[in-house]
Every structure is written in C-alpha cells, then in structure tokens.
Design an enzyme around this catalytic site. Structure first.
Site, mmCIF file in Angstrom:
data_model
loop_
_atom_site.group_PDB
_atom_site.id
_atom_site.type_symbol
_atom_site.label_atom_id
_atom_site.label_comp_id
_atom_site.label_asym_id
_atom_site.label_seq_id
_atom_site.Cartn_x
_atom_site.Cartn_y
_atom_site.Cartn_z
ATOM 1 N N CYS A 191 44.739 -0.261 26.595
ATOM 2 C CA CYS A 191 44.572 -1.615 26.059
ATOM 3 C C CYS A 191 45.734 -1.898 25.118
ATOM 4 O O CYS A 191 46.854 -2.047 25.583
ATOM 5 C CB CYS A 191 43.214 -1.794 25.395
ATOM 6 S SG CYS A 191 42.714 -0.441 24.323
ATOM 7 N N SER A 192 45.512 -1.963 23.830
ATOM 8 C CA SER A 192 46.623 -2.313 22.950
ATOM 9 C C SER A 192 46.469 -1.703 21.565
ATOM 10 O O SER A 192 46.829 -2.314 20.569
ATOM 11 C CB SER A 192 46.742 -3.832 22.847
ATOM 12 O OG SER A 192 45.506 -4.356 22.406
ATOM 13 N N CYS A 199 49.846 1.982 24.310
ATOM 14 C CA CYS A 199 48.434 2.228 24.582
ATOM 15 C C CYS A 199 48.247 1.833 26.026
ATOM 16 O O CYS A 199 48.270 0.643 26.355
ATOM 17 C CB CYS A 199 47.515 1.410 23.674
ATOM 18 S SG CYS A 199 45.785 1.669 24.107
HETATM 19 FE FE FE Z 1 44.090 0.751 23.155
#
Ligand code: FE
Length: 194
Positions: A105-106, A102
């Site tokens: 972000c994550s 991603c």
């Molecule tokens: Fe994300």
C-alpha cells in the site's frame, strides 16, 4: 497480514468507528479529535527527517543510536510517530544505496517525511522499484555505478524505513541547520542523490 496494511477506505472506516466509540463514551469530542489530527499533520514534514539526518552527520554517537534503534533516536529529538510501531533507519554508504517502498500500500514515516508523494503510492513505483530499482532510480535522475549495491526496503505493518543519505562533500563548514537545509524528501526515500 493485518495491522496498517490497508486501503484508505478501510482506514477511514476504522477511524470513523473509533471516533464514534470515543465520542459515545464521552472520552473525546469530534472537535478535539480533529484538533489532534490537524496538529499531527501540521507537525509532519520532511524538515523533521532532515534535522534527524543533520544530527546524525554531526554527532557520531547519535548516528550509532539512530541506526541501532531509529524509533528511540527520533524520539530523542521530539518526534513521536504515532502511526507506526518501529522506525528503522538505513544508511547509505560508498557501496550501498538504500531505497524504500511499500509494495502492498503506502506505509511511510509521515511525521518525518511529510505527506507522501503520489508516485510513492503509485502501482508503477511499488511494483517496479523492487524488480528493477536501478532503472527506476535512473528515471528519478539518480544513476548509480555497478559498484554500488541497491537495497530495497519493503515497509511492513511493523516497520517503516527512512534513508540516512551520505553527507555531501565539502560541507565541513556547515552547521547542523545548514546541513538540514540540504536534505530533501526524496533523498530520505532514496530516490534522489544528495
Ligand atoms: Fe503499506
């Protein structure tokens, strides 16, 4: 883009606002909400993703359904991923290796892969795996021949990804449970061989 691309602080604020609202309306108590969140986290594990993979390796019809509609296929096995709208499962083959990231972000299929490793959230991984995936994979101990295309899947607010690794050779005699035990979290992200 809004949705679930956000910082942890934003998430925490949103969750707190929602909690307060639900409690004010008498819809739920903080205690009940904590229980629900704890239950979700307790049930989040790479063992879930591994069981999905083992089923796909042993059942061609399931594999086809998994690749066509990951969200529905993991629900068949009882996995409801509350935090994302759509799961797409990408299959490694002799000529294609998939890896997920991603970049913003994550985002990550938590329910199927368990809590995300710190490197997945790191700036270094998120920026480098897109630019130089082969170099990053080599650092993970995964050296791919030039004949294998590397495809990087960038998670979005709408879609999360999981890799379907190739079934290791000489595993014909293993049952589904034994096959699942071979699958690692990093293989489901695409950063480890199997
Ligand atoms: Fe994300």
């Amino acid at each position: 883009m809004s949705g679930d691309h956000h910082t942890d602080a934003t998430t925490a604020r949103r969750v707190r606002r929602l909690e307060t609202l639900l409690e004010e309306k008498g819809l739920i108590t903080g205690e009940r909400l904590d229980e629900a969140i704890d239950a979700f986290l307790a049930e989040s594990s790479p063992a879930n993703g591994a069981r999905v993979v083992a089923r796909a390796w042993t059942d061609d019809a399931y594999r086809a359904r998994l690749l066509a509609d990951g969200t529905a296929a993991v629900q068949e096995l009882g996995h409801m991923e509350g935090s994302y709208q759509r799961l797409r499962v990408v299959e490694n083959t002799e000529s294609v290796h998939n890896v997920i990231v991603c970049t913003l972000c994550s985002c990550y299929p938590l329910r199927l892969l368990g809590p995300s490793p710190s490197w997945y959230k790191s700036e270094a991984y998120r920026s480098r795996v897109v630019r130089e995936p082969r170099a990053v994979l080599r650092e993970f101990g995964l050296t791919l021949p030039d004949s294998v295309d590397v495809v990087v899947w960038d998670s979005s607010a709408e879609t999360r990804y999981m890799v379907l690794p190739r079934r290791p050779q000489a595993t014909e005699g293993l049952d589904e449970e034994e096959l699942a035990a071979l699958v690692t979290r990093n293989a489901l992200i695409g950063t480890a061989p199997l």
